[in-house]
Design a protein around this motif. Sequence first.
Motif, PDB file in Angstrom:
ATOM      1  N   ILE A   1       0.835  -1.205   0.000  1.00 51.42           N
ATOM      2  CA  ILE A   1       0.000   0.000   0.000  1.00 51.42           C
ATOM      3  C   ILE A   1       0.869   1.255   0.000  1.00 51.42           C
ATOM      4  CG2 ILE A   1      -1.676   1.329   1.342  1.00 51.42           C
ATOM      5  CD1 ILE A   1      -2.697  -1.469   2.344  1.00 51.42           C
ATOM      6  N   GLU A   2       1.919   1.241   0.801  1.00 49.01           N
ATOM      7  CA  GLU A   2       2.801   2.412   0.868  1.00 49.01           C
ATOM      8  C   GLU A   2       3.496   2.663  -0.464  1.00 49.01           C
ATOM      9  OE1 GLU A   2       6.508   4.157   3.579  1.00 49.01           O
ATOM     10  OE2 GLU A   2       5.556   2.249   4.088  1.00 49.01           O
ATOM     11  N   ASP A   3       3.838   1.577  -1.162  1.00 55.38           N
ATOM     12  CA  ASP A   3       4.563   1.677  -2.427  1.00 55.38           C
ATOM     13  C   ASP A   3       3.649   1.998  -3.609  1.00 55.38           C
ATOM     14  OD1 ASP A   3       6.940   1.320  -4.136  1.00 55.38           O
ATOM     15  OD2 ASP A   3       5.893  -0.476  -4.848  1.00 55.38           O
ATOM     16  N   SER A   4       2.352   1.981  -3.419  1.00 58.91           N
ATOM     17  CA  SER A   4       1.420   2.217  -4.529  1.00 58.91           C
ATOM     18  C   SER A   4       0.508   3.393  -4.228  1.00 58.91           C
ATOM     19  CB  SER A   4       0.620   0.948  -4.829  1.00 58.91           C
ATOM     20  OG  SER A   4      -0.037   0.468  -3.655  1.00 58.91           O
ATOM     21  N   PHE A   5      -0.519   3.182  -3.445  1.00 59.32           N
ATOM     22  CA  PHE A   5      -1.453   4.261  -3.150  1.00 59.32           C
ATOM     23  C   PHE A   5      -0.805   5.346  -2.281  1.00 59.32           C
ATOM     24  CE2 PHE A   5      -4.193   0.708  -4.268  1.00 59.32           C
ATOM     25  CZ  PHE A   5      -5.067   1.313  -5.150  1.00 59.32           C
ATOM     26  N   GLY A   6       0.104   4.942  -1.383  1.00 64.37           N
ATOM     27  CA  GLY A   6       0.836   5.940  -0.608  1.00 64.37           C
ATOM     28  C   GLY A   6       1.766   6.758  -1.488  1.00 64.37           C
ATOM     29  N   ARG A   7       2.437   6.085  -2.410  1.00 63.96           N
ATOM     30  CA  ARG A   7       3.312   6.792  -3.360  1.00 63.96           C
ATOM     31  C   ARG A   7       2.504   7.770  -4.202  1.00 63.96           C
ATOM     32  NH1 ARG A   7       6.468   3.915  -8.446  1.00 63.96           N
ATOM     33  NH2 ARG A   7       7.067   5.857  -9.519  1.00 63.96           N
ATOM     34  N   LEU A   8       1.305   7.361  -4.626  1.00 61.76           N
ATOM     35  CA  LEU A   8       0.451   8.250  -5.414  1.00 61.76           C
ATOM     36  C   LEU A   8       0.076   9.496  -4.622  1.00 61.76           C
ATOM     37  CD1 LEU A   8      -1.375   9.068  -7.761  1.00 61.76           C
ATOM     38  CD2 LEU A   8      -3.088   7.458  -6.882  1.00 61.76           C
ATOM     39  N   ALA A   9      -0.328   9.311  -3.367  1.00 67.77           N
ATOM     40  CA  ALA A   9      -0.693  10.463  -2.540  1.00 67.77           C
ATOM     41  C   ALA A   9       0.486  11.417  -2.381  1.00 67.77           C
ATOM     42  CB  ALA A   9      -1.183   9.985  -1.171  1.00 67.77           C
ATOM     43  N   GLU A  10       1.667  10.866  -2.129  1.00 70.76           N
ATOM     44  CA  GLU A  10       2.860  11.697  -1.964  1.00 70.76           C
ATOM     45  C   GLU A  10       3.188  12.443  -3.250  1.00 70.76           C
ATOM     46  OE1 GLU A  10       7.432  11.292  -0.210  1.00 70.76           O
ATOM     47  OE2 GLU A  10       6.153   9.528  -0.414  1.00 70.76           O
ATOM     48  N   ALA A  11       3.061  11.760  -4.390  1.00 72.33           N
ATOM     49  CA  ALA A  11       3.346  12.408  -5.668  1.00 72.33           C
ATOM     50  C   ALA A  11       2.404  13.578  -5.914  1.00 72.33           C
ATOM     51  CB  ALA A  11       3.227  11.389  -6.803  1.00 72.33           C
ATOM     52  N   MET A  12       1.127  13.401  -5.609  1.00 64.43           N
ATOM     53  CA  MET A  12       0.161  14.469  -5.844  1.00 64.43           C
ATOM     54  C   MET A  12       0.372  15.633  -4.885  1.00 64.43           C
ATOM     55  SD  MET A  12      -3.338  12.383  -6.819  1.00 64.43           S
ATOM     56  CE  MET A  12      -4.193  13.912  -7.307  1.00 64.43           C
ATOM     57  N   LEU A  13       0.702  15.328  -3.638  1.00 64.18           N
ATOM     58  CA  LEU A  13       0.923  16.391  -2.658  1.00 64.18           C
ATOM     59  C   LEU A  13       2.184  17.196  -2.975  1.00 64.18           C
ATOM     60  CD1 LEU A  13       0.048  14.461   0.620  1.00 64.18           C
ATOM     61  CD2 LEU A  13      -1.202  16.427  -0.299  1.00 64.18           C
ATOM     62  N   GLU A  14       3.191  16.543  -3.553  1.00 61.57           N
ATOM     63  CA  GLU A  14       4.475  17.202  -3.780  1.00 61.57           C
ATOM     64  C   GLU A  14       4.642  17.744  -5.191  1.00 61.57           C
ATOM     65  OE1 GLU A  14       7.564  14.510  -2.652  1.00 61.57           O
ATOM     66  OE2 GLU A  14       7.078  14.628  -0.503  1.00 61.57           O
ATOM     67  N   ALA A  15       3.696  17.467  -6.081  1.00 59.68           N
ATOM     68  CA  ALA A  15       3.825  17.908  -7.469  1.00 59.68           C
ATOM     69  C   ALA A  15       3.889  19.431  -7.558  1.00 59.68           C
ATOM     70  CB  ALA A  15       2.651  17.387  -8.294  1.00 59.68           C
ATOM     71  N   SER A  16       4.881  19.936  -8.289  1.00 59.10           N
ATOM     72  CA  SER A  16       4.991  21.382  -8.488  1.00 59.10           C
ATOM     73  C   SER A  16       3.971  21.900  -9.493  1.00 59.10           C
ATOM     74  CB  SER A  16       6.410  21.728  -8.972  1.00 59.10           C
ATOM     75  OG  SER A  16       7.365  21.438  -7.990  1.00 59.10           O
ATOM     76  N   VAL A  17       3.552  21.035 -10.404  1.00 62.04           N
ATOM     77  CA  VAL A  17       2.550  21.418 -11.396  1.00 62.04           C
ATOM     78  C   VAL A  17       1.159  21.248 -10.784  1.00 62.04           C
ATOM     79  CG1 VAL A  17       1.607  20.898 -13.685  1.00 62.04           C
ATOM     80  CG2 VAL A  17       4.065  20.702 -13.270  1.00 62.04           C
ATOM     81  N   PRO A  18       0.294  22.257 -10.848  1.00 60.39           N
ATOM     82  CA  PRO A  18      -1.037  22.124 -10.256  1.00 60.39           C
ATOM     83  C   PRO A  18      -1.853  21.025 -10.925  1.00 60.39           C
ATOM     84  CG  PRO A  18      -0.881  24.161 -11.535  1.00 60.39           C
ATOM     85  CD  PRO A  18       0.495  23.597 -11.440  1.00 60.39           C
ATOM     86  N   ILE A  19      -2.614  20.291 -10.107  1.00 62.37           N
ATOM     87  CA  ILE A  19      -3.404  19.153 -10.573  1.00 62.37           C
ATOM     88  C   ILE A  19      -4.877  19.495 -10.490  1.00 62.37           C
ATOM     89  CG2 ILE A  19      -3.986  16.735 -10.164  1.00 62.37           C
ATOM     90  CD1 ILE A  19      -1.187  16.448  -8.879  1.00 62.37           C
ATOM     91  N   VAL A  20      -5.581  19.280 -11.594  1.00 69.53           N
ATOM     92  CA  VAL A  20      -7.012  19.574 -11.681  1.00 69.53           C
ATOM     93  C   VAL A  20      -7.764  18.262 -11.870  1.00 69.53           C
ATOM     94  CG1 VAL A  20      -8.826  20.814 -12.927  1.00 69.53           C
ATOM     95  CG2 VAL A  20      -6.510  21.805 -12.750  1.00 69.53           C
ATOM     96  N   ALA A  21      -8.716  17.973 -10.992  1.00 66.99           N
ATOM     97  CA  ALA A  21      -9.580  16.815 -11.169  1.00 66.99           C
ATOM     98  C   ALA A  21     -10.805  17.245 -11.974  1.00 66.99           C
ATOM     99  CB  ALA A  21     -10.007  16.243  -9.825  1.00 66.99           C
ATOM    100  N   ARG A  22     -10.940  16.660 -13.152  1.00 67.97           N
ATOM    101  CA  ARG A  22     -12.121  16.860 -13.986  1.00 67.97           C
ATOM    102  C   ARG A  22     -13.058  15.692 -13.688  1.00 67.97           C
ATOM    103  NH1 ARG A  22     -14.139  14.571 -18.453  1.00 67.97           N
ATOM    104  NH2 ARG A  22     -15.276  15.837 -20.005  1.00 67.97           N
ATOM    105  N   VAL A  23     -13.961  15.902 -12.735  1.00 62.48           N
ATOM    106  CA  VAL A  23     -14.748  14.801 -12.181  1.00 62.48           C
ATOM    107  C   VAL A  23     -15.987  14.592 -13.048  1.00 62.48           C
ATOM    108  CG1 VAL A  23     -15.777  13.841 -10.116  1.00 62.48           C
ATOM    109  CG2 VAL A  23     -13.879  15.456  -9.907  1.00 62.48           C
ATOM    110  N   ASN A  24     -15.870  13.626 -13.950  1.00 61.73           N
ATOM    111  CA  ASN A  24     -16.918  13.375 -14.935  1.00 61.73           C
ATOM    112  C   ASN A  24     -18.015  12.447 -14.431  1.00 61.73           C
ATOM    113  OD1 ASN A  24     -14.599  11.481 -15.097  1.00 61.73           O
ATOM    114  ND2 ASN A  24     -16.034  10.343 -16.394  1.00 61.73           N
ATOM    115  N   GLY A  25     -17.841  11.885 -13.226  1.00 61.06           N
ATOM    116  CA  GLY A  25     -18.813  10.956 -12.668  1.00 61.06           C
ATOM    117  C   GLY A  25     -18.432  10.602 -11.246  1.00 61.06           C
TER     118      GLY A  25
END
Length: 255
Positions: free
Chosen positions: A78-102
């Motif tokens: 879990i730490e190596d997958s979903f935890g890594r994803l959370a860390e990547a999104m929190l630390e990303a310098s480029v702003p992330i936009v969720a286009r929530v289609n559903g």
Amino acid sequence: MHDTEEQGVRRITFDRPDAMNAFTTDHARELAERIETADPDALDAVVLTGEGRAFSAGGDVAAMAEMDERPDEAAARIEDSFGRLAEAMLEASVPIVARVNGDAVGAGLSIVALSDFAYAVESARFGAAFVKVGLIPDTGGTFLLPQLVGLRAAKRLVFTGDLIDAEAAAELGLVNRTVPGDDLDEAVDDLVDTLRDRPTRTIGLAKRALHENLAKSPASALEYEALLQSHAYGTPEHEDGVRAFLGGGDGADDD
């Protein structure tokens, strides 16, 4: 999943519509890598969306049923997958936009919460459904949900697993805006146009300060804020902004 890159925007699409864009650990690692490689010198925004009628149903329950692992193995996975994803999104310098289609459920809800902006269609539903399969929130959910909606509302979402509609999600602060389905692309594109006119590296520094200071004392937060501001002062983006302001161009007010 697949992505396209055009005019400074990386658009990443979850493309398992038959599975409601559910995530396995491999999918979580793949998304993490695509976010980790987002270069602020080349990109102005990353847009996440789903193919079909769902944004993401969260973790792939069918894949969970096939797992046979010790608790320490599960924690590492879990730490190596979903935890890594959370860390990547929190630390990303480029702003992330969720286009929530559903619908955004489970880890899908966490991905919405991790995004810097979230625009949703009015028909979307949101839920922390982990409890319905005997799990607690992951992908940063236990950290971010109380920050976004408050502890009491977070407990209601997490303990019940109930779905809420887009209007309620906006009232709680889970999403910035809800729009009719036909207007979603225009709303997201307008936001991206705004971000394109802003210095990406400065946004990255501001995001870093906001996230880091969530867990700091006021004194430590002020010290860290001053440190990052000192870096911002030395950037070409700051010099260009000051020059534009003094020259009568578009600029922000001095702090």
